[in-house]
Design an enzyme around this catalytic site. Structure first.
Site, PDB file in Angstrom:
ATOM      1  N   ARG A  35     -29.245  -9.274  -2.615  1.00 16.55           N
ATOM      2  CA  ARG A  35     -28.298  -8.155  -2.495  1.00 16.55           C
ATOM      3  C   ARG A  35     -28.939  -6.992  -1.724  1.00 16.55           C
ATOM      4  O   ARG A  35     -28.611  -6.737  -0.575  1.00 16.55           O
ATOM      5  CB  ARG A  35     -27.814  -7.711  -3.879  1.00 16.55           C
ATOM      6  CG  ARG A  35     -26.588  -6.802  -3.847  1.00 16.55           C
ATOM      7  CD  ARG A  35     -26.886  -5.362  -3.585  1.00 16.55           C
ATOM      8  NE  ARG A  35     -27.772  -4.782  -4.599  1.00 16.55           N
ATOM      9  CZ  ARG A  35     -28.285  -3.560  -4.509  1.00 16.55           C
ATOM     10  NH1 ARG A  35     -28.012  -2.781  -3.473  1.00 16.55           N
ATOM     11  NH2 ARG A  35     -29.110  -3.093  -5.447  1.00 16.55           N
ATOM     12  N   ASP A  36     -29.917  -6.337  -2.314  1.00 16.41           N
ATOM     13  CA  ASP A  36     -30.484  -5.139  -1.688  1.00 16.41           C
ATOM     14  C   ASP A  36     -31.160  -5.496  -0.358  1.00 16.41           C
ATOM     15  O   ASP A  36     -31.109  -4.726   0.612  1.00 16.41           O
ATOM     16  CB  ASP A  36     -31.495  -4.483  -2.637  1.00 16.41           C
ATOM     17  CG  ASP A  36     -31.682  -3.005  -2.382  1.00 16.41           C
ATOM     18  OD1 ASP A  36     -31.533  -2.575  -1.232  1.00 16.41           O
ATOM     19  OD2 ASP A  36     -31.993  -2.269  -3.330  1.00 16.41           O
ATOM     20  N   HIS A  96     -35.861  -0.141 -10.677  1.00 17.78           N
ATOM     21  CA  HIS A  96     -35.594  -0.639  -9.319  1.00 17.78           C
ATOM     22  C   HIS A  96     -36.267   0.346  -8.357  1.00 17.78           C
ATOM     23  O   HIS A  96     -35.896   1.523  -8.317  1.00 17.78           O
ATOM     24  CB  HIS A  96     -34.075  -0.662  -9.139  1.00 17.78           C
ATOM     25  CG  HIS A  96     -33.588  -0.950  -7.760  1.00 17.78           C
ATOM     26  ND1 HIS A  96     -32.955  -2.131  -7.443  1.00 17.78           N
ATOM     27  CD2 HIS A  96     -33.614  -0.232  -6.610  1.00 17.78           C
ATOM     28  CE1 HIS A  96     -32.610  -2.108  -6.160  1.00 17.78           C
ATOM     29  NE2 HIS A  96     -33.004  -0.971  -5.628  1.00 17.78           N
ATOM     30  N   HIS A 122     -38.117   1.374  -4.524  1.00 17.55           N
ATOM     31  CA  HIS A 122     -38.340   1.142  -3.087  1.00 17.55           C
ATOM     32  C   HIS A 122     -39.752   1.592  -2.719  1.00 17.55           C
ATOM     33  O   HIS A 122     -40.296   2.530  -3.312  1.00 17.55           O
ATOM     34  CB  HIS A 122     -37.267   1.862  -2.254  1.00 17.55           C
ATOM     35  CG  HIS A 122     -35.954   1.133  -2.296  1.00 17.55           C
ATOM     36  ND1 HIS A 122     -35.506   0.331  -1.281  1.00 17.55           N
ATOM     37  CD2 HIS A 122     -35.026   1.045  -3.271  1.00 17.55           C
ATOM     38  CE1 HIS A 122     -34.343  -0.195  -1.617  1.00 17.55           C
ATOM     39  NE2 HIS A 122     -34.022   0.223  -2.826  1.00 17.55           N
ATOM     40  N   CYS A 168     -30.721   0.983   1.369  1.00 19.97           N
ATOM     41  CA  CYS A 168     -29.312   1.312   1.253  1.00 19.97           C
ATOM     42  C   CYS A 168     -28.857   1.934   2.568  1.00 19.97           C
ATOM     43  O   CYS A 168     -29.406   2.951   2.990  1.00 19.97           O
ATOM     44  CB  CYS A 168     -29.114   2.295   0.099  1.00 19.97           C
ATOM     45  SG  CYS A 168     -27.444   2.957   0.006  1.00 19.97           S
ATOM     46  N   ASN A 175     -37.615  -2.692  -0.748  1.00 21.90           N
ATOM     47  CA  ASN A 175     -37.986  -2.677  -2.169  1.00 21.90           C
ATOM     48  C   ASN A 175     -39.446  -3.099  -2.331  1.00 21.90           C
ATOM     49  O   ASN A 175     -40.055  -3.637  -1.408  1.00 21.90           O
ATOM     50  CB  ASN A 175     -37.126  -3.692  -2.942  1.00 21.90           C
ATOM     51  CG  ASN A 175     -35.709  -3.221  -3.119  1.00 21.90           C
ATOM     52  OD1 ASN A 175     -34.835  -3.545  -2.329  1.00 21.90           O
ATOM     53  ND2 ASN A 175     -35.475  -2.441  -4.151  1.00 21.90           N
TER      54      ASN A 175
HETATM   55  N1  COA Z   1     -14.411  -5.219  -2.606  1.00 21.57           N
HETATM   56  C1  COA Z   1     -13.667  -5.545  -1.544  1.00 21.57           C
HETATM   57  N2  COA Z   1     -12.746  -4.732  -0.984  1.00 21.57           N
HETATM   58  C2  COA Z   1     -12.587  -3.528  -1.554  1.00 21.57           C
HETATM   59  C3  COA Z   1     -13.319  -3.129  -2.665  1.00 21.57           C
HETATM   60  C4  COA Z   1     -14.265  -4.025  -3.194  1.00 21.57           C
HETATM   61  N3  COA Z   1     -15.022  -3.718  -4.252  1.00 21.57           N
HETATM   62  N4  COA Z   1     -12.953  -1.900  -3.016  1.00 21.57           N
HETATM   63  C5  COA Z   1     -12.012  -1.512  -2.132  1.00 21.57           C
HETATM   64  N5  COA Z   1     -11.789  -2.500  -1.251  1.00 21.57           N
HETATM   65  C6  COA Z   1     -10.868  -2.494  -0.123  1.00 21.57           C
HETATM   66  C7  COA Z   1      -9.499  -2.022  -0.497  1.00 21.57           C
HETATM   67  O1  COA Z   1      -8.704  -3.106  -0.915  1.00 21.57           O
HETATM   68  C8  COA Z   1      -8.998  -1.451   0.809  1.00 21.57           C
HETATM   69  O2  COA Z   1      -8.617  -2.494   1.665  1.00 21.57           O
HETATM   70  P1  COA Z   1      -7.544  -2.261   2.843  1.00 21.57           P
HETATM   71  O3  COA Z   1      -8.175  -1.269   3.770  1.00 21.57           O
HETATM   72  O4  COA Z   1      -7.393  -3.628   3.428  1.00 21.57           O
HETATM   73  O5  COA Z   1      -6.344  -1.744   2.131  1.00 21.57           O
HETATM   74  C9  COA Z   1     -10.247  -0.823   1.409  1.00 21.57           C
HETATM   75  O6  COA Z   1     -11.343  -1.522   0.816  1.00 21.57           O
HETATM   76  C10 COA Z   1     -10.358   0.661   1.155  1.00 21.57           C
HETATM   77  O7  COA Z   1     -10.179   0.900  -0.224  1.00 21.57           O
HETATM   78  P2  COA Z   1     -10.574   2.287  -0.900  1.00 21.57           P
HETATM   79  O8  COA Z   1     -10.441   2.206  -2.361  1.00 21.57           O
HETATM   80  O9  COA Z   1      -9.829   3.393  -0.177  1.00 21.57           O
HETATM   81  O10 COA Z   1     -12.110   2.336  -0.596  1.00 21.57           O
HETATM   82  P3  COA Z   1     -12.933   3.399   0.210  1.00 21.57           P
HETATM   83  O11 COA Z   1     -12.704   3.227   1.666  1.00 21.57           O
HETATM   84  O12 COA Z   1     -12.746   4.744  -0.412  1.00 21.57           O
HETATM   85  O13 COA Z   1     -14.409   2.875  -0.127  1.00 21.57           O
HETATM   86  C11 COA Z   1     -15.783   1.733  -1.729  1.00 21.57           C
HETATM   87  C12 COA Z   1     -14.907   2.932  -1.440  1.00 21.57           C
HETATM   88  C13 COA Z   1     -16.489   2.012  -3.033  1.00 21.57           C
HETATM   89  C14 COA Z   1     -14.935   0.508  -1.876  1.00 21.57           C
HETATM   90  C15 COA Z   1     -16.773   1.504  -0.582  1.00 21.57           C
HETATM   91  O14 COA Z   1     -17.362   2.724  -0.244  1.00 21.57           O
HETATM   92  C16 COA Z   1     -17.852   0.508  -0.948  1.00 21.57           C
HETATM   93  O15 COA Z   1     -17.614  -0.678  -1.066  1.00 21.57           O
HETATM   94  N6  COA Z   1     -19.086   0.976  -1.092  1.00 21.57           N
HETATM   95  C17 COA Z   1     -20.198   0.124  -1.432  1.00 21.57           C
HETATM   96  C18 COA Z   1     -21.444   0.765  -1.001  1.00 21.57           C
HETATM   97  C19 COA Z   1     -22.629  -0.135  -1.216  1.00 21.57           C
HETATM   98  O16 COA Z   1     -22.553  -1.316  -1.454  1.00 21.57           O
HETATM   99  N7  COA Z   1     -23.809   0.481  -1.102  1.00 21.57           N
HETATM  100  C20 COA Z   1     -25.047  -0.193  -1.210  1.00 21.57           C
HETATM  101  C21 COA Z   1     -25.421  -0.536  -2.581  1.00 21.57           C
HETATM  102  S1  COA Z   1     -26.119   0.809  -3.465  1.00 21.57           S
HETATM  103 ZN    ZN Z   2     -32.205  -0.407  -3.793  1.00 19.31          ZN
END
Ligand code: COA
Ligand code: ZN
Length: 302
Positions: A13-14, A204, A206, A237, A246
């Site tokens: 994942r990371d 966790h 880095h 990240c 990490n």
């Molecule tokens: N998995 C897959 N798709 C997702 C989702 C998820 N967990 N959460 C939201 N979506 C989709 C929605 O269905 C929507 O799809 P569409 O554009 O086709 O309608 C789109 O993403 C936007 O949804 P929204 O709720 O408005 O999300 P956002 O644009 O505000 O983003 C997160 C918020 C949290 C979903 C996004 O920032 C994210 O996934 N962040 C993860 C960050 C990460 O992994 N960081 C590293 C690890 S620490």
């Molecule tokens: Zn990390």
């Protein structure tokens, strides 16, 4: 020296999330196969996040289904940013998830586009709607934030208190950018273990300043339930500027095994997996450049 340590692998994942070019699913599975062969009992296999945010993780559903069937005795879990991701992880068969939120407001906004209060509300919904899944809460930027600098331990205790109020009792405290140092690690774990006895605390880290192993060891000495590390020292990240890889799993396992601390992980097999990982993704890695030393030099006496 402590006698036993639980080492959890989070490279799939990371580590992978910070690789720009898509790693074919088959290669991700080969790396997970190597990790299981090395003896890992717990692996973070991916994340259920928006594919727009992190395109690399888009095959996590497929990977979860395959590895759960292939390795029923290994605990696989995934990071999730919201209820949508939590539901997808459970649908793929996972029994444990790690919702992520940050101690700092600004990193939480950059990472999951929510205020901390909104994230806690989201986690409350996850707890309520998915009562059977184990939740191990990731708290990012505990040891420092790329936007706000050093964080307060009192603020951490307050946040854990709010999460406990909604039924969360397992936590992974994350050094998202690698700002931790030994006395801070000691202070954090002594404080939370005293404030919340009986709860689960993992770490966790880095390795930005080459303190990953030391900080991990200090956490172990202060009673953490498990320490996370990534094969090849991958990791980072994309929403935390300055984050590097990490703690390298093979370096950590080497140290612990050599010092007589039982990890259950075979160093030689892990090193093979690290080298394979490097061979398939090196040159295509945007974070910490993985540098895997050959086996420590052993001069054979003639
Ligand atoms: N998995 C897959 N798709 C997702 C989702 C998820 N967990 N959460 C939201 N979506 C989709 C929605 O269905 C929507 O799809 P569409 O554009 O086709 O309608 C789109 O993403 C936007 O949804 P929204 O709720 O408005 O999300 P956002 O644009 O505000 O983003 C997160 C918020 C949290 C979903 C996004 O920032 C994210 O996934 N962040 C993860 C960050 C990460 O992994 N960081 C590293 C690890 S620490
Ligand atoms: Zn990390």
């Amino acid at each position: 020296m402590i006698k036993k340590a639980s080492v959890v692998e989070i490279g799939p994942r990371d580590g992978f999330q910070n690789v720009k070019e898509f790693i074919p699913t088959e290669i991700k599975l080969n790396i997970i196969d190597g990790l299981v062969k090395s003896g890992y009992k717990k692996i973070q296999m991916g994340s259920f996040v928006s594919p727009k945010a992190i395109p690399q993780m888009r095959d996590s559903g497929e990977i979860a289904q395959i590895v759960l069937e292939r390795y029923p005795n290994v605990d696989f879990f995934a990071l999730v940013p919201n209820l949508y991701g939590a539901k997808a992880a459970v649908k793929a068969g996972l029994k444990e998830i790690a919702p992520v939120m940050s101690l700092s407001e600004s990193h939480n906004m950059a990472n999951v586009k929510r205020t901390c209060a909104q994230s806690i509300e989201e986690i409350r919904k996850i707890r309520e709607e998915l009562p059977d899944v184990k939740i191990t809460q990731d708290i990012a930027t505990v040891f420092g934030c790329p936007f706000e600098g050093e964080m307060s331990v009192d603020a951490l205790v307050e946040m854990i208190g709010k999460l406990r109020d909604i039924g969360i009792h397992a936590f992974t405290l994350c050094d998202t950018v690698g700002m931790a140092y030994p006395t801070l690690v000691e202070k954090v774990f002594r404080t939370v273990k005293k404030a919340f006895p009986g709860d689960e605390f993992n770490v966790h880290i880095h390795d930005t300043r080459n303190m990953g192993i030391l900080n991990s060891y200090i956490a172990l000495e202060n009673g953490v339930d498990s320490v996370q590390a990534a094969v090849g020292g991958l990791g980072g990240c994309p929403f935390a500027p300055g984050a590097s890889g990490n703690t390298s799993s093979e370096d950590l396992v080497y140290m612990l095994n050599k010092c007589g601390c039982e990890t259950g992980i075979d160093f030689e097999q892990l090193l093979k997996t690290a080298k394979y990982t490097k061979s398939v993704i090196d040159g295509n890695f945007s974070g910490h450049h993985i540098n895997i030393p050959e086996k420590p030099c052993v001069v054979t006496q003639e």
